[in-house]
Motif scaffolding. Structure first.
Motif, PDB file in Angstrom:
ATOM      1  N   SER A 129      42.652   8.546 -17.835  1.00  0.00           N
ATOM      2  CA  SER A 129      44.064   8.539 -17.439  1.00  0.00           C
ATOM      3  C   SER A 129      45.003   8.247 -18.595  1.00  0.00           C
ATOM      4  O   SER A 129      46.089   8.834 -18.676  1.00  0.00           O
ATOM      5  N   ALA A 132      45.556  11.272 -20.462  1.00  0.00           N
ATOM      6  CA  ALA A 132      46.141  12.403 -19.748  1.00  0.00           C
ATOM      7  C   ALA A 132      47.504  12.755 -20.318  1.00  0.00           C
ATOM      8  O   ALA A 132      47.878  13.930 -20.387  1.00  0.00           O
ATOM      9  N   ARG A 209      35.709  11.915 -11.539  1.00  0.00           N
ATOM     10  CA  ARG A 209      36.485  12.631 -12.562  1.00  0.00           C
ATOM     11  C   ARG A 209      35.596  13.622 -13.294  1.00  0.00           C
ATOM     12  O   ARG A 209      34.488  13.298 -13.721  1.00  0.00           O
ATOM     13  N   ASP A 212      39.658  17.816 -16.347  1.00  0.00           N
ATOM     14  CA  ASP A 212      40.992  17.866 -15.751  1.00  0.00           C
ATOM     15  C   ASP A 212      40.953  18.103 -14.244  1.00  0.00           C
ATOM     16  O   ASP A 212      41.948  18.517 -13.655  1.00  0.00           O
ATOM     17  N   GLU A 213      39.793  17.855 -13.652  1.00  0.00           N
ATOM     18  CA  GLU A 213      39.646  17.971 -12.212  1.00  0.00           C
ATOM     19  C   GLU A 213      39.224  16.618 -11.621  1.00  0.00           C
ATOM     20  O   GLU A 213      38.614  15.786 -12.297  1.00  0.00           O
ATOM     21  N   LEU A 214      39.539  16.463 -10.335  1.00  0.00           N
ATOM     22  CA  LEU A 214      39.059  15.313  -9.577  1.00  0.00           C
ATOM     23  C   LEU A 214      38.250  15.858  -8.412  1.00  0.00           C
ATOM     24  O   LEU A 214      38.758  16.656  -7.617  1.00  0.00           O
ATOM     25  N   ILE A 249      44.101  18.059 -11.575  1.00  0.00           N
ATOM     26  CA  ILE A 249      44.921  16.883 -11.862  1.00  0.00           C
ATOM     27  C   ILE A 249      46.285  17.366 -12.346  1.00  0.00           C
ATOM     28  O   ILE A 249      46.389  18.085 -13.337  1.00  0.00           O
ATOM     29  N   ASN A 253      49.386   9.232 -12.713  1.00  0.00           N
ATOM     30  CA  ASN A 253      50.185   8.667 -11.636  1.00  0.00           C
ATOM     31  C   ASN A 253      51.378   7.915 -12.234  1.00  0.00           C
ATOM     32  O   ASN A 253      51.541   7.851 -13.458  1.00  0.00           O
ATOM     33  N   VAL A 259      45.504   9.053 -11.752  1.00  0.00           N
ATOM     34  CA  VAL A 259      45.919  10.453 -11.815  1.00  0.00           C
ATOM     35  C   VAL A 259      46.578  10.861 -10.505  1.00  0.00           C
ATOM     36  O   VAL A 259      46.437  10.196  -9.470  1.00  0.00           O
ATOM     37  N   ILE A 261      47.175  14.096  -7.730  1.00  0.00           N
ATOM     38  CA  ILE A 261      46.693  15.389  -7.249  1.00  0.00           C
ATOM     39  C   ILE A 261      47.532  15.839  -6.062  1.00  0.00           C
ATOM     40  O   ILE A 261      48.154  15.024  -5.383  1.00  0.00           O
TER      41      ILE A 261
END
Length: 576
Positions: A129, A132, A209, A212-214, A249, A253, A259, A261
């Motif tokens: 994060s 990010a 994680r 770049d995806e969750l 992502i 946040n 993060v 979504i």
């Protein structure tokens, strides 16, 4: 490593059994079901007829399994004085097995942890994060407009128009989250039995994680092994967690501790695990979800859980009502609750004490085979004063079991439902707890109360002509701790009680021969049903064999039945 054998001992997740007043106790024999255990008091066991396998217990079927006759007499609603004679002889054993830490078991579920390779890949991925912001992602303010409705809690929600953004903190990555899905509002006759509020699915989810995806994965606990046993990794490999949904992502946040979504499609698209169950789709010919008629209807977040509601509309060949629309519409409620990092200590099933149990396969068994083991369902009660509890004093639990009486319950029956819940206080006092189980009415000023919220155990009243009641519960699937329960009281339980009263007493009881019972008699019947269903939500199945404990000549004695009732167990069915 083999599971160590031990008697029940106090730790921070269970209660220390105390000797009975006469110093008596009973110690479990070695068996493949689990380790030796000890309880307060003497168990009195009667073999029961049939086999009980369901968590919901229609009163029209007499299913049962071996169970201790713990002498919980039903409310004698035929007695006009309405004495609630819940004599609970032997309930020390019941309550200790229910409440105490029984045996030691340190097993991780097959889906318990990500593999070491996955963990290493996550740590090395460029999507941490804090990184990010340097990874080309948009700033939070470019994704979530200032006009969005934000609700902070376990998972912070941001509603922006028709979109729902979730802020997933790094601290939740890898943690187990229980999602309970209910049909909160239903088209007429859709559920056949019951109305809005019925649970249709529960599953344990885990955020993971991946760059770049969750990923949202579904954990499994059907296979287990000791974490320090070499076979543990093999159990992990054969319990690979399926991916329910993958999310891009969008940004860090708001405070860069996690993060962001866009989770809209998770709840409004045709994700089978979050919509109509398969049997309903087949029954009504639901072909596809109509996205144009499906939308988010609510999102709330609290410190330990987050709730999301969505209206889903399906094209259906044979809808249960309004057939000309060729449509089924429901509102789904999904409550996500964070499970404890350390599960409650497991307690093995014992053939002498009837509890609902769940089978799973233990690959760390010393029986030279993959051994089936059974773990019971029970609530977590921790004494507020451990030393006082161990010395024999009555103490309050740190967290009592609280049932809320549904505001939709007819006012005249609410006091009886409340009494039925609190009738169990005597049983818990025998186990050393005072005020361990409580009944409350939701405050009219409490805007946070929601019967679909997994934080609240409720006794719900359904506008349904099904003459029955049921007592299901939601459990932590790791070691079967009961998280909450929702008792279903269907409106026409009144007709069942009236018919029972007529059939069983009308020959000698003129007041049972009318079309309707007087309100006081019916109220005592509802009190009995509430107490019976609470027993199910405490983990207890039916105990029909307890009827055999009372000689027939005693049942024919008005003096005896007025003092003792007609059955020694509230988990039996009332017989007049």
């Amino acid at each position: 490593m083999a599971e160590p054998k031990s008697a029940c001992t106090w730790d921070d997740q269970g209660a220390l059994p105390r000797p009975a007043a006469d110093g008596s106790s009973i110690r479990g024999d070695d068996s493949p079901r689990g380790p030796n255990r000890s309880w307060r008091g003497q168990l009195r066991t009667y073999p029961q007829m049939g086999a009980h396998t369901q968590e919901e217990h229609p009163h029209s079927r007499r299913q049962s399994q071996p169970q201790t006759a713990f002498s919980v007499s039903p409310v004698k609603f035929g007695n006009r004085q309405g004495r609630s004679n819940l004599a609970l002889a032997g309930l020390w054993a019941l309550a200790i097995v229910l409440l105490a830490g029984c045996g030691t078991l340190r097993l991780d579920g097959g889906g318990g942890r990500s593999s070491q390779k996955e963990t290493a890949a996550q740590e090395q991925s460029p999507g941490a994060s804090q990184g990010a912001k340097n990874g080309g992602m948009k700033p939070f303010s470019d994704v979530v407009p200032d006009t969005a409705r934000t609700d902070e809690g376990l998972i912070t929600t941001h509603r922006a128009g028709d979109d729902l953004y979730l802020g997933i903190p790094d601290s939740l990555t890898g943690r187990e989250i229980l999602m309970v899905s209910r049909v909160s509002k239903t088209q007429a006759d859709l559920l056949r039995v019951g109305g809005g509020g019925k649970k249709v699915n529960s599953q344990v989810l885990r955020w993971q994680r991946r760059g770049d995806e969750l990923l949202l994965r579904v954990a499994s606990y059907e296979k287990t092994a000791d974490s320090d046993d070499p076979v543990y990794q093999s159990v992990q490999n054969s319990s690979f967690e399926p991916i329910l949904k993958a999310f891009e992502i969008k940004s860090p946040n708001k405070d860069s501790t996690g993060v962001l979504i866009n989770a809209t499609k998770l709840f409004t698209s045709d994700v089978k695990a979050l919509g109509l169950p398969k049997d309903m789709r087949q029954r009504y010919g639901a072909r596809r979800l109509d996205g144009g008629r499906s939308y988010l209807s609510g999102a709330e977040s609290f410190p330990e859980n987050t709730d999301v509601e969505a209206v889903l509309t399906y094209q259906a060949d044979s809808p249960p009502s309004s057939s000309s629309t060729v449509t089924i519409s429901v509102e789904m409620n999904h409550s996500m609750v964070l499970l404890p990092e350390e599960p409650m200590q497991a307690c093995h099933c014992d053939q002498r004490v009837g509890y609902f149990g769940v089978e799973r396969i233990n690959y760390s068994s010393e029986n030279q085979q993959a051994d089936e083991e059974c773990v019971i369902r029970r609530w977590r009660l921790t004494p507020s004063d451990v030393e006082a509890y161990a010395s024999g004093e009555l103490v309050k639990p740190e967290e009592p079991i609280v049932y809320y009486v549904d505001p939709e319950t007819p006012k005249k029956w609410r006091p009886y439902v409340k009494k039925g819940i609190e009738d169990w206080q005597k049983a818990f006092r025998e186990a050393g707890f005072k005020n361990a189980i409580q009944a409350r009415m939701p405050s009219e000023n409490d805007s946070t109360f929601d019967a679909d919220d997994v934080r609240y155990s409720t006794v719900r009243w359904f506008a349904d002509d099904f003459p029955n009641a049921r007592g299901p519960s939601v459990r932590d699937p790791r070691f079967r701790e009961i998280i909450e329960s929702n008792i279903y009281m269907y409106h026409d339980i009144q007709s069942l009680l009236r018919d029972w009263y007529f059939v069983q007493t009308a020959a000698t009881n003129p007041e049972a021969r009318g079309q309707n019972l007087d309100p006081e008699t019916m109220g005592r019947g509802i009190r009995y049903v509430a107490a019976h269903e609470v027993g199910h939500t405490l983990g207890l199945p039916h105990n029909f064999a307890s009827s055999n404990a009372v000689p027939v000549d005693s049942l024919r004695s008005p003096e005896w039945t007025s003092e003792h009732g007609t059955t020694p167990s509230i988990m039996d069915y009332i017989t007049g």
